[in-house]
Design an enzyme around this catalytic site. Sequence first.
Site, mmCIF file in Angstrom:
data_model
loop_
_atom_site.group_PDB
_atom_site.id
_atom_site.type_symbol
_atom_site.label_atom_id
_atom_site.label_comp_id
_atom_site.label_asym_id
_atom_site.label_seq_id
_atom_site.Cartn_x
_atom_site.Cartn_y
_atom_site.Cartn_z
ATOM 1 N N ALA A 1 1.750 1.471 -3.398
ATOM 2 C CA ALA A 1 0.877 1.926 -3.679
ATOM 3 C C ALA A 1 0.636 3.714 -3.943
ATOM 4 C CB ALA A 1 -0.555 1.432 -3.854
ATOM 5 N N GLU A 2 0.158 4.630 -2.666
ATOM 6 C CA GLU A 2 0.583 5.487 -1.957
ATOM 7 C C GLU A 2 1.515 6.031 -2.567
ATOM 8 O OE1 GLU A 2 -1.735 8.362 1.185
ATOM 9 O OE2 GLU A 2 -1.400 6.361 1.223
ATOM 10 N N SER A 3 2.759 5.935 -3.256
ATOM 11 C CA SER A 3 3.541 7.060 -3.638
ATOM 12 C C SER A 3 3.423 6.841 -5.533
ATOM 13 C CB SER A 3 5.076 6.227 -3.055
ATOM 14 O OG SER A 3 4.840 6.327 -1.643
ATOM 15 N N VAL B 1 0.913 -1.141 0.261
ATOM 16 C CA VAL B 1 0.454 -0.390 0.249
ATOM 17 C C VAL B 1 0.760 1.197 -0.085
ATOM 18 C CG1 VAL B 1 -1.747 1.457 1.491
ATOM 19 C CG2 VAL B 1 -1.804 -0.690 1.105
#
Length: 144
Positions: free
Chosen positions: A62-64, A59
């Site tokens: 993904a957020e990065s 996650v």
Amino acid sequence: MTFDKDKMLHYCNEVSKNTLMQTLNIKYVDAGPDFLVATMPVNSSVHQPMGLLHGGATVALAESVGSAASMLLVNSDLSEVRGIEIAANHLKAKRNGVVTATARIIHKGRSIHLWEIRIVDETDNLISLCKLTNMVLPKRKNEV
């Protein structure tokens, strides 16, 4: 405005120094006007106790990549980006190697960006499918 892939990748990798992205060894490797790609090695530093890729590390990747992609779409002198929601479906386990995250824009509004982030292994097997919502805000003055 013309898109300069090399400049964008250099920017993403430079601003990642001394951050979680550096800790996780995330590298931005490809970019286009509506997508951004990053890789992350899978080894013991991102494992959960059972020796598998930790969902939290997935996650974070993904957020990065989704947040960096939003930053590439806004004027950073006027706007800043904040992730406001992320959802992840972890579909396949991964023990070693490299995962690649590709963020593609689904909706680009003035104040909301919606991204789909596909995380795959070296043979293009889908490891996780994520959705990230970012809010675009007016840039604040330096706060103490």
